[in-house]
Each structure stands twice: as C-alpha cells, then as structure tokens.
Design a protein around this motif. Structure first.
Motif, PDB file in Angstrom:
ATOM      1  N   SER B  96       0.836  -1.197   0.000  1.00 42.64           N
ATOM      2  CA  SER B  96       0.000   0.000   0.000  1.00 42.64           C
ATOM      3  C   SER B  96       0.872   1.248   0.000  1.00 42.64           C
ATOM      4  O   SER B  96       1.988   1.249   0.506  1.00 42.64           O
ATOM      5  CB  SER B  96      -0.954   0.010   1.193  1.00 42.64           C
ATOM      6  OG  SER B  96      -0.255   0.385   2.364  1.00 42.64           O
ATOM      7  N   MET B  98       0.498   3.752   1.742  1.00 41.91           N
ATOM      8  CA  MET B  98       0.740   4.137   3.132  1.00 41.91           C
ATOM      9  C   MET B  98       1.948   3.397   3.694  1.00 41.91           C
ATOM     10  O   MET B  98       2.826   3.988   4.316  1.00 41.91           O
ATOM     11  CB  MET B  98      -0.523   3.810   3.932  1.00 41.91           C
ATOM     12  CG  MET B  98      -0.507   4.310   5.330  1.00 41.91           C
ATOM     13  SD  MET B  98      -0.593   6.109   5.396  1.00 41.91           S
ATOM     14  CE  MET B  98      -2.310   6.331   5.786  1.00 41.91           C
ATOM     15  N   VAL B 123      -0.027   8.749   9.900  1.00 42.65           N
ATOM     16  CA  VAL B 123      -1.265   8.709   9.127  1.00 42.65           C
ATOM     17  C   VAL B 123      -1.826  10.126   8.983  1.00 42.65           C
ATOM     18  O   VAL B 123      -2.275  10.526   7.911  1.00 42.65           O
ATOM     19  CB  VAL B 123      -2.297   7.756   9.782  1.00 42.65           C
ATOM     20  CG1 VAL B 123      -3.665   7.914   9.130  1.00 42.65           C
ATOM     21  CG2 VAL B 123      -1.830   6.307   9.667  1.00 42.65           C
ATOM     22  N   ARG B 127      -2.318  12.026   5.386  1.00 48.84           N
ATOM     23  CA  ARG B 127      -3.645  12.478   4.945  1.00 48.84           C
ATOM     24  C   ARG B 127      -3.650  13.969   4.626  1.00 48.84           C
ATOM     25  O   ARG B 127      -4.310  14.402   3.682  1.00 48.84           O
ATOM     26  CB  ARG B 127      -4.670  12.180   6.019  1.00 48.84           C
ATOM     27  CG  ARG B 127      -4.886  10.703   6.127  1.00 48.84           C
ATOM     28  CD  ARG B 127      -6.046  10.376   7.013  1.00 48.84           C
ATOM     29  NE  ARG B 127      -6.410   9.005   6.788  1.00 48.84           N
ATOM     30  CZ  ARG B 127      -7.521   8.467   7.235  1.00 48.84           C
ATOM     31  NH1 ARG B 127      -8.369   9.188   7.906  1.00 48.84           N
ATOM     32  NH2 ARG B 127      -7.773   7.201   6.988  1.00 48.84           N
ATOM     33  N   PRO B 137      -8.536  10.115   0.494  1.00 49.59           N
ATOM     34  CA  PRO B 137      -7.758   9.333   1.472  1.00 49.59           C
ATOM     35  C   PRO B 137      -7.628   7.855   1.082  1.00 49.59           C
ATOM     36  O   PRO B 137      -6.659   7.190   1.450  1.00 49.59           O
ATOM     37  CB  PRO B 137      -8.559   9.478   2.769  1.00 49.59           C
ATOM     38  CG  PRO B 137      -9.410  10.665   2.595  1.00 49.59           C
ATOM     39  CD  PRO B 137      -9.636  10.856   1.128  1.00 49.59           C
ATOM     40  N   ASP B 138      -8.593   7.322   0.328  1.00 46.17           N
ATOM     41  CA  ASP B 138      -8.511   5.934  -0.135  1.00 46.17           C
ATOM     42  C   ASP B 138      -7.253   5.672  -0.946  1.00 46.17           C
ATOM     43  O   ASP B 138      -6.755   4.552  -1.019  1.00 46.17           O
ATOM     44  CB  ASP B 138      -9.718   5.605  -1.032  1.00 46.17           C
ATOM     45  CG  ASP B 138     -10.881   5.114  -0.206  1.00 46.17           C
ATOM     46  OD1 ASP B 138     -10.699   4.983   1.024  1.00 46.17           O
ATOM     47  OD2 ASP B 138     -11.952   4.870  -0.785  1.00 46.17           O
ATOM     48  N   LEU B 140      -4.355   6.400  -0.341  1.00 45.62           N
ATOM     49  CA  LEU B 140      -3.228   5.950   0.474  1.00 45.62           C
ATOM     50  C   LEU B 140      -3.270   4.448   0.722  1.00 45.62           C
ATOM     51  O   LEU B 140      -2.260   3.834   1.006  1.00 45.62           O
ATOM     52  CB  LEU B 140      -3.219   6.697   1.811  1.00 45.62           C
ATOM     53  CG  LEU B 140      -2.940   8.190   1.696  1.00 45.62           C
ATOM     54  CD1 LEU B 140      -3.299   8.906   2.986  1.00 45.62           C
ATOM     55  CD2 LEU B 140      -1.466   8.423   1.361  1.00 45.62           C
ATOM     56  N   LYS B 141      -4.461   3.877   0.615  1.00 41.47           N
ATOM     57  CA  LYS B 141      -4.600   2.454   0.899  1.00 41.47           C
ATOM     58  C   LYS B 141      -4.350   1.585  -0.318  1.00 41.47           C
ATOM     59  O   LYS B 141      -4.172   0.389  -0.206  1.00 41.47           O
ATOM     60  CB  LYS B 141      -6.014   2.174   1.431  1.00 41.47           C
ATOM     61  CG  LYS B 141      -6.188   2.651   2.858  1.00 41.47           C
ATOM     62  CD  LYS B 141      -7.427   2.051   3.476  1.00 41.47           C
ATOM     63  CE  LYS B 141      -8.626   2.900   3.157  1.00 41.47           C
ATOM     64  NZ  LYS B 141      -9.854   2.398   3.756  1.00 41.47           N
ATOM     65  N   VAL B 144       0.955   0.790  -4.418  1.00 41.27           N
ATOM     66  CA  VAL B 144       1.776   1.872  -4.954  1.00 41.27           C
ATOM     67  C   VAL B 144       1.615   1.951  -6.479  1.00 41.27           C
ATOM     68  O   VAL B 144       1.973   1.008  -7.193  1.00 41.27           O
ATOM     69  CB  VAL B 144       3.266   1.675  -4.609  1.00 41.27           C
ATOM     70  CG1 VAL B 144       4.114   2.766  -5.253  1.00 41.27           C
ATOM     71  CG2 VAL B 144       3.471   1.653  -3.104  1.00 41.27           C
ATOM     72  N   ASN B 145       1.018   3.027  -6.947  1.00 44.24           N
ATOM     73  CA  ASN B 145       0.798   3.284  -8.379  1.00 44.24           C
ATOM     74  C   ASN B 145      -0.036   2.208  -9.084  1.00 44.24           C
ATOM     75  O   ASN B 145      -0.170   2.219 -10.304  1.00 44.24           O
ATOM     76  CB  ASN B 145       2.136   3.446  -9.139  1.00 44.24           C
ATOM     77  CG  ASN B 145       2.907   4.667  -8.676  1.00 44.24           C
ATOM     78  OD1 ASN B 145       2.298   5.703  -8.377  1.00 44.24           O
ATOM     79  ND2 ASN B 145       4.208   4.555  -8.583  1.00 44.24           N
TER      80      ASN B 145
END
Lengths: 497, 248
Positions: B96, B98, B123, B127, B137-138, B140-141, B144-145
């Motif tokens: 993720s 994040m 976090v 954000r 914000p989704d 971040l979950k 990656v790319n």
C-alpha cells in the motif's frame, strides 16, 4: 475510524517485519536421551509401541501399516530431486530421559529453556513471543510441545477440560480416549494412502490430539510446537483433530530444528474431522532448518495432511506459511463429503538457496453444493525450485459445486524456478472450476524506486514479498501473521543481488 | 555554499556517451529548469543524480552540500536529501501507498538518528499531504501506483516529495501527461514545497509548467551539454522560437 485502524494494523505488521536475522532456531539442546539405535524392522515397531505402553490393538495397527509400507515404493512424481533415503540409517525414536512429566513443574528446566529461546513459553500466563506489542488483548494460546519423539508438555489442559475440550498428546489419547482414536485414526489418511503415510502409521511417535465436543467453541487457540533436536533421528508425529457437530477450533502449528549437515526426515500425518456445522482452522508456520547456502543439510519435510468435511455445512481451512526445509512435499487437502461443506487452502511457500518445494492441495468435491477456495503464493529466490501442485476433483454427486483457484508466483533473481501443475478432474458439467495464475518478478525498477526513497534493497524486497502474500497472511491469527511476516524477512536475507 | 554542484559530468549508457561535460550549480532557495529537445540527455541527468544503476559516470562528480555523492548508493543519496520524481512511476502491487511511505519516512528518520514517527502521527501527516493534492484518502490504501491513472501517478510522486521534504527535488517531466487542472494541483504542490532551505530542478519539455512554477534559472541541454543558461525569459523565448534557434 475503522479505516484508520486497518491502516494502522498494516503498518504495525510492516514494522514488525523489520526485525530479526538468519536462522535463529538452529541451536542444539544438550540433554540426555533415550534413543533407539538406527534401523527399522518389526521389532523396532514393537519397541516404539512398547515404550509408549500401548494396547495390543494399537501395536497390531502399527504392524499392519509396517507390512503395507514394506510393499510400497518411494513416490517419484514430485518436482524435487534428492538421493535415496536409507531408512535403516535413521533412528525412529528419541526422547528426553526419564519418566514423562506429570505436570509443568516436572519438565526438565533445560527443555523449558529451549522453548523459551524459541519464543514458545510453556508457563501458562505467557503468550507467544512478540504478541504483547502487537495486540494487548491477544487471546492466550494453549501449547503442546513435542520434542523429538515425545510430547514434553501441554499447557492449559485444565481450563480446556472445563469447556469439555480434550487437548493432549497422541500417546495420552490412545490411553485415555481409545474409542475416539480407534474410530478416527486412519479414517482420513488410511494406512496405505502413500509411502510416507504408511511409514508414519507404523512408527509414529507423538503428536497432538484434539476433540472439541458438540456445539462448543474452543475457548482459546490451540497450538503444537514441533522441535527436532537429536541427530540422525526422524520425526514422525501424528495429529488428529475432531470437531464434533457445531464445534469450532483454531489450531496453530510451528516447527524448527537445529542446523546440521545431514538431512533429517520429518514424515508427519495430520488428520482433521469436521462433523455437521463444525469448523476447523489449521494454520502452520513451517520453519524447519532449510540447509545451508550450498544446499547441505536441512529437513526433508514429507507430510500428509488431510481433512474430511463429513457433516453438512462443515468447514475446514488450511493456512500454511512454508519457509523452511530442504525439500517440502506437502498437500494439505480437504475431502468435501457433507452437503454445502467448505474447504479452503491458503499457502505461502518461499524457497531460496537450493531449497525445493512441491506443495499444494487436493480438493475432492463429493457432496452437493460444496465449495473450495485455493490461494497459493509461491516465492522463489536463489537457485531454488518452487512448484504448486493442486488437484480439484468434482465427483458425480457434487451438483452445484464450485472451486476457485488463484495461483501466483513471484521470482527474485533469474536462477530460480516456479512451476504450476494444476489438475482439474470434473465428472459433471454443472460444477464450476475457475483457475487463475500469474507469474511476476521483483523488478530492478521497483527496487530503484524504493532505494530512491531511502529504503534499503533487502527491506524493499521484504516489503514487496509481504505485499504479495497479504491475501494469505490476512487468514492467519494476528500473532501468527506477525510471526510469518518476520520469518519471511529473515528468510529473504541475502536474497537480493 | 551551493546545495548541488555538478562538475564536468560525463555519463555513458551501454558504452554510449549521453552526457558530455555538464556543469551546474544550484543554491538553496532556487528553482532551476532544465529544458531541451528529446534525446538531449535531460532524463539521464535526472537519473544519474539519483544514482540509478546502468548510468556510468566516466568523468566528473556530483556533490551535495559539499559532499561527493558520485559513488553512493541510491538510498544513501536519498538520505542526504536527494529526491527524484519519476517520469514513469513504476507500480508495486500489494504494497500500500501508506506502507511504502511509512517505510521511506522511517528510513529517513533513522538516517537522521531520530525515532520514526508513530503510526498515528504518520497517518495524519500523510492524509494532510494527500488532501493538499486533492487526493482521496482511499488513495493511500491502494497499492503503490497500482491501477493509478497517469495523472494520479504524477500526483503520487509529488505526495512523496511533500512527505519526505528533501533538500533537492529533481522532477523528471512531472508535467507530461497532466491535464490543465492536474497541472495546477501539481504546481501548487511544488510551490508549497519551495522554501529558502531547499531547491528544485524541473526537467521539462515545455514552458507550460513554468507559467505556474517560475524558475530562477533556465538551462538548455543539447547533445549532452548545457548550451545556454538564462533566467525565466529564456524559457519563453524557447517557447516562441523552438530549440532549432539555438543551433544557429
């Protein structure tokens, strides 16, 4: 808020993954043992049975298995290579000296220290290692500790007994619960099922026995920790778990062995029985010594694990994280007999150096509307060979049955191999069988991106592999998921470059 | 003292010379634009500053805050404050955003001898940065790319820059593939990042981004050399007359 806590849980897991080094379980415990000399014949089988003071029916059962084994041959179909095993060069029984301890206070302190060192506390107020920080309110875990051929301690027996749950060593079960053992032992994995199962049936030493009575939810996680210590000794444990109607149990299994130059044989049999509306969740983190960087030594892990969903709406779920062993030959399977029963298999198998793994599952659909799910994640590094082998079989009576299989391979470096051998046998056209497979590689571009952000390559690989395995780790109990992530990172040391 | 100093830099890729003697000096608080036609060596310069494998420095050196980083690993340069926003951000499925960002932030904290921020604190920070770039914000979950649109990928690069707070950010064609709204958001992000203590190198084909982020210096690269340097007006002149004008 729950969104945020999910994110936090992921981050906690990721942080925990950042610790640990090399094979830390490779030490030897100096302890006096009672060991049978190497070799195998009827007298050895009788001697094992005698040492365990077994009733005559059990001795006969073993001898029957031995006779069958002698007429069988080593299976050669797996995608693994190893020299012939000299079954006469192995000792089939080794136990710490002295009478079996009657309570935890009587256990040899040296043994307690061994398990302490492995992070498996055998006193009842403690929890599995690493859990304190991961989750304050983590449930307690009852442990059966098997050292070479015998169970040395089982914790929380009284508390479990209050709930009617039987959790003890197999030896004790043969003495105390003969009716259950006679009824179910060999009912899921018959003696002549395969070469190693037959051998196990003849010489099995100890293992765990679990019985959860009707409509009972086992009040804590049960676990068995297997430790091979003695040299030139095989470990042949036998585990039998029975969940009666409407019962639920979650069972965890861990294993380690010292670093030795010779290969050692581990040939276990695990049988699970789920009656109507019962559920068994069986999780394994397998970390047998994998051998050194040149491929010397390590455990041959030739194991037969199978569950029978006998009752309607019963469920059996296998989760395995396999990082150890020189060779793994293992197919935790489910026979879906009861209508609407469910079988699941979630697997992460990591191989590196010269390790070989041929692992997967068999889902046999017999009852109507039975469902199975298979998620297999294979990671290969070094010069290792990693194979998924799975069979999904739809029998004529399995109307409306469904299977979904997802099989992903991740390669690290270019000297390793990943192989997939799916077998689909469908006798009825209405059954639905889906199979998806992918193969990917940890790319230089991914590594460079991580490095550019300050993350060292080894940490980056561990993070990528962890992400790849997430679907499987999610199915593990929290403390085991942390353990598994840590173990993967340790196993990946030196896998880059 | 200059933040970045590039001296007589010669670079080969697969034994083929790409950069043939680059000299460049960037001071704290400055924004430099590196422009030039396709194949002039702009991206090579960006990548070699970050220490990407496969780019061989045959002569010259790169110093950051007076320290020679030419022989350092990419992660060592990162910890010294060098950031590269990728032209083609790669995907890492399963990891993720994040988790990836936290690993990077932790590595930087440890590199400075500090404790990594707590998960809660982190976090919050992530954000805040995401909302500055108008990212849900989704975002971040997600991996990656993984499955990001071209514009999301570029915004994700800027997000990483805002969170890591590098000394020197090298943005390799971050403006390419952005629609006009996304370009504005990205430019706002870069302007928010600009500070007297850091510096930015914008590698770009077009003047477009420079309308939003006004550079202090503009360099034109051709055939592996800087053939012209000037102030922001040079970029406007190029826009009008094309690169061909420089050959004359």
């Amino acid at each position: 808020m729950s969104e945020q806590s999910n994110e936090l849980a992921d981050l906690v897991g990721a942080e925990h993954a950042a610790t640990g080094r090399e094979y830390t379980a490779g030490f030897v415990t100096e302890i006096e043992t009672d060991t049978l000399p190497p070799g195998l014949d009827e007298n050895v089988v009788r001697a094992i049975s005698g040492k365990k003071e077994e009733p005559a029916w059990m001795t006969e059962w073993r001898l029957d298995a031995f006779g069958r084994w002698q007429r069988m041959r080593t299976p050669r179909w797996a995608h693994v290579q190893f020299p012939d095993i000299d079954f006469q060069a192995i000792s089939y029984f080794s136990a710490p000296k002295g009478d079996a301890p009657k309570s935890l206070d009587e256990v040899d302190p040296e043994l307690l220290r061994t398990y302490e060192k492995l992070g498996i506390p055998l006193h009842e107020r403690a929890r599995l290692a690493g859990v304190e920080t991961a989750a304050e309110d983590a449930p307690q875990v009852a442990v059966d500790a098997v050292f070479d051929s015998v169970s040395v301690a089982t914790t929380f027996k009284e508390r479990l007994a209050e709930a009617g749950v039987v959790f003890c060593s197999m030896s004790e079960a043969i003495r105390e619960h003969p009716e259950l053992v006679r009824k179910y032992l060999g009912s899921v994995v018959p003696k002549p099922d395969n070469f190693y199962a037959a051998l196990n049936s003849a010489v099995f030493s100890d293992g765990s026995f679990v019985y959860v009575p009707k409509n009972t939810r086992c009040p804590m996680e049960l676990s068995t920790y297997f430790r091979i210590n003695a040299e030139n000794t095989g470990q042949f444990e036998r585990t039998l778990i029975i969940a009666d109607e409407g019962a639920y149990v979650s069972y965890l299994e861990g294993c380690t062995a010292p670093m030795r130059d010779d290969n050692q044989l581990h040939a276990a049999v695990v049988e699970l029985v789920a009656l109507a509306d019962a559920e068994i969740k069986y999780s394994t983190v397998q970390n047998w010594y994998p051998g050194d960087e040149q491929g010397n030594g390590g455990i041959y892990n030739f194991v037969t694990k199978r569950g029978a969903c006998l009752g309607e709406r019963s469920k059996i779920s296998w989760t395995q994280v396999e990082t150890g062993s020189a060779i793994t030959w293992k197919y935790p399977s489910v026979v879906l007999r009861g209508a609407d029963s469910v079988g699941e298999f979630y697997s992460v198998a990591l191989t590196r150096n010269f390790q070989q793994a041929d692992t997967g599952t068999k889902m046999t659909h017999i009852g109507p509307r039975t469902k199975s799910t298979i998620v297999s994640k294979g990671i290969s590094a070094g010069r290792s060979q990693n194979s998924y082998r799975g069979r999904v079989r739809m029998n004529p009576g399995a109307k409306g049955a469904r299977n979904y299989t997802q099989c992903d391979s991740l390669l690290i470096g270019d000297a390793c191999g990943a192989h997939t051998f799916p077998y689909i046998e469908s006798k009825l056209p209405s059954a639905v069988v889906e199979h998806e497979a992918t193969t990917s590689k940890v790319s230089d571009e991914q590594l460079f991106l991580c490095q550019q952000r300050g993350i060292e390559p080894e940490r980056a690989v561990a993070m990528i592999v962890n992400g790849f395995c997430r679907d499987v780790f999610r199915t593990l109990p929290m403390e085991f998921a942390v353990e598994a992530a840590k173990l993967l990172e340790v196993s990946l040391e030196g896998a880059v470059g | 003292m200059s933040l970045l100093r590039v001296e007589d830099l010669h670079v080969e890729v697969d034994a083929k010379p790409i950069l043939a003697g680059i000299d460049l000096e960037v001071r704290a608080g400055e924004v430099h634009a590196v422009m030039g036609p396709n194949g002039s060596g702009k991206s090579t310069l960006a990548n070699v500053l970050a220490g990407r494998p496969g780019y061989d420095v045959t002569r010259g050196c790169v110093t950051v805050d007076g320290e020679d980083v030419t022989g350092l690993e990419p992660e060592e340069r990162s910890l010294r404050g060098l950031f590269l926003a990728f032209q083609y951000p790669i995907e890492i499925p399963g990891v993720s955003n994040m988790e990836f960002l936290k690993a990077a932030v932790d590595a930087h904290a440890l590199g400075r001898g500090e404790d990594p921020p707590s998960a809660v604190e982190f976090v919050k920070r992530a954000r805040a940065a995401a909302s500055r770039l108008a990212l849900n914000p989704d975002f971040l979950k997600r991996g990656v790319n993984d499955g990001f649109s071209g514009g999301e990928k570029k915004r994700n690069e800027i997000l990483q820059m805002l969170i890591l707070e590098p000394r020197l950010a090298v943005l390799d064609e971050t403006d390419s593939g952005l629609d006009i709204d996304a370009l504005g958001v990205v430019a706002d992000g870069i302007n928010a990042f600009r500070d007297v203590g850091n510096a930015v190198i914008l590698v770009t084909h077009y003047q477009r981004l420079l309308n939003y982020v006004v550079p202090d210096h503009v360099h034109v690269l051709a055939n592996g050399r800087i053939v012209r340097s000037g102030d922001a007006s040079l970029a406007l002149e190029l826009e009008e007359r094309g690169y061909g004008w420089l050959d004359a």
